[in-house]
Write a protein that holds these residues in place. Structure first.
Motif, PDB file in Angstrom:
ATOM      1  N   SER A   1      -3.678   1.294  -1.195  1.00  0.00           N
ATOM      2  CA  SER A   1      -3.402   1.715  -2.576  1.00  0.00           C
ATOM      3  C   SER A   1      -2.065   1.192  -3.080  1.00  0.00           C
ATOM      4  N   ARG A   2      -1.181   0.791  -2.177  1.00  0.00           N
ATOM      5  CA  ARG A   2       0.129   0.254  -2.561  1.00  0.00           C
ATOM      6  C   ARG A   2       0.077  -1.244  -2.876  1.00  0.00           C
ATOM      7  N   ILE A   3      -1.037  -1.903  -2.561  1.00  0.00           N
ATOM      8  CA  ILE A   3      -1.140  -3.339  -2.791  1.00  0.00           C
ATOM      9  C   ILE A   3      -1.633  -3.586  -4.209  1.00  0.00           C
TER      10      ILE A   3
ATOM     11  N   TRP B   1      -3.675   4.811   2.041  1.00  0.00           N
ATOM     12  CA  TRP B   1      -2.346   4.790   1.418  1.00  0.00           C
ATOM     13  C   TRP B   1      -1.794   3.368   1.372  1.00  0.00           C
ATOM     14  N   VAL B   2      -1.917   2.629   2.477  1.00  0.00           N
ATOM     15  CA  VAL B   2      -1.399   1.263   2.521  1.00  0.00           C
ATOM     16  C   VAL B   2      -2.124   0.377   1.513  1.00  0.00           C
TER      17      VAL B   2
ATOM     18  N   GLU C   1       2.166  -2.743   7.287  1.00  0.00           N
ATOM     19  CA  GLU C   1       1.649  -2.912   5.925  1.00  0.00           C
ATOM     20  C   GLU C   1       1.437  -4.382   5.601  1.00  0.00           C
TER      21      GLU C   1
END
Length: 268
Positions: free
Chosen positions: A29-31, A26-27, A113
């Motif tokens: 995929s947010r970058i 999840w972390v 994150e």
């Protein structure tokens, strides 16, 4: 046609614990500019996915079923298109060994994150650019020290029940934790206390490992700084002698014996 590397960073996540694996996916995929191409739960699955997806980078847990993370790093280095490796672990003592495997970064759990984003930035900076050995070691040790300082500043405490009050113990005060009659008992030099609240030995292991704790057995979590002596025992096991007044003896299970020897090498 250009020979410049793609700006898209294709990443693989390898962690045997589903919550940790899902969080890292999840972390990442947010970058921006990062694509997660797969997630593995074992060493064999990791190697298979690296070969089938050819990721640019892998975020790898130290403890994986089937192989130790450092050994897995050595295996990945032999592949034709070896990915950059970032080790993500709760164990701080493997940082220098990680450098020997040419890991790009070493991230301690629990992570923020921003720390993962920093690791991604280091991978991007390294792609297509050779990095000198001293610089690589310096980055790993600097990242490790920053994380340690963050842990120290957090003022972590373990709550226990004592005389009708909630007593807060610092990790360094705790000798060992044990599971008894479905409760967690915390031992320090002054006595033994039931852990306060709904807590498991697994959860304590995650929280206390950065402070030098070791899961010696299914029912025991030991502060290695308080081990006075040890001796080999039958069946490939070890017996630890703690430095409390009673010289408490704790058995290291056969399954944990190899990891105990790894941890002991760092301490000595």
């Amino acid at each position: 046609m250009t020979n410049e590397p793609s700006t898209l960073l294709r990443c693989l996540v390898a962690d045997d614990e589903p919550p940790a694996r899902d969080e890292l996916v999840w972390v990442l995929s947010r970058i921006p500019g990062v694509e997660v191409v797969g997630a593995a739960a074992s060493a064999a699955e990791t190697v298979h996915l690296v070969q089938s997806t050819a990721p640019d980078a892998i975020f790898l847990d130290i403890h994986m079923p089937g192989a130790h993370g450092l050994d897995l790093c050595q295996t990945l280095r032999q592949l034709p298109h070896a990915p950059a490796v970032v080790l993500v672990t709760a164990y701080s003592q493997f940082a220098v060994a990680a450098f020997a495997t040419e890991a790009v970064d070493y991230v301690l759990k629990p992570f923020a994150e921003e720390r993962i984003a920093q690791a991604v930035a280091r991978i991007r900076a390294r792609r297509g650019t050779p990095t000198s050995t001293p610089d690589a070691l310096g980055r790993i040790l600097a990242a490790l020290e920053a994380t340690r300082q963050e842990i120290c500043r957090s003022g972590a405490r373990v709550p226990v029940e004592s005389g009708g009050r909630i007593l807060l113990l610092a990790p360094q005060e705790i000798l060992f934790c044990r599971c008894a009659d479905k409760r967690i008992i915390i031992h320090d030099r002054d006595g033994a206390y039931p852990a306060y609240g709904a807590v498991s030995l697994d959860r304590l292991e995650t929280q206390l490992t950065p402070y030098g704790f070791f899961r010696a057995h299914r029912t025991f979590l030991v502060n290695l700084q308080h081990v006075r002596a040890y001796s080999p025992w039958e069946g490939g096991r070890y017996v630890l002698v703690m430095d409390d007044e009673a010289k408490t003896e704790i058995t290291v299970s056969r399954l944990q014996a190899q990891e105990f020897k790894r941890r002991l090498q760092v301490l000595t």
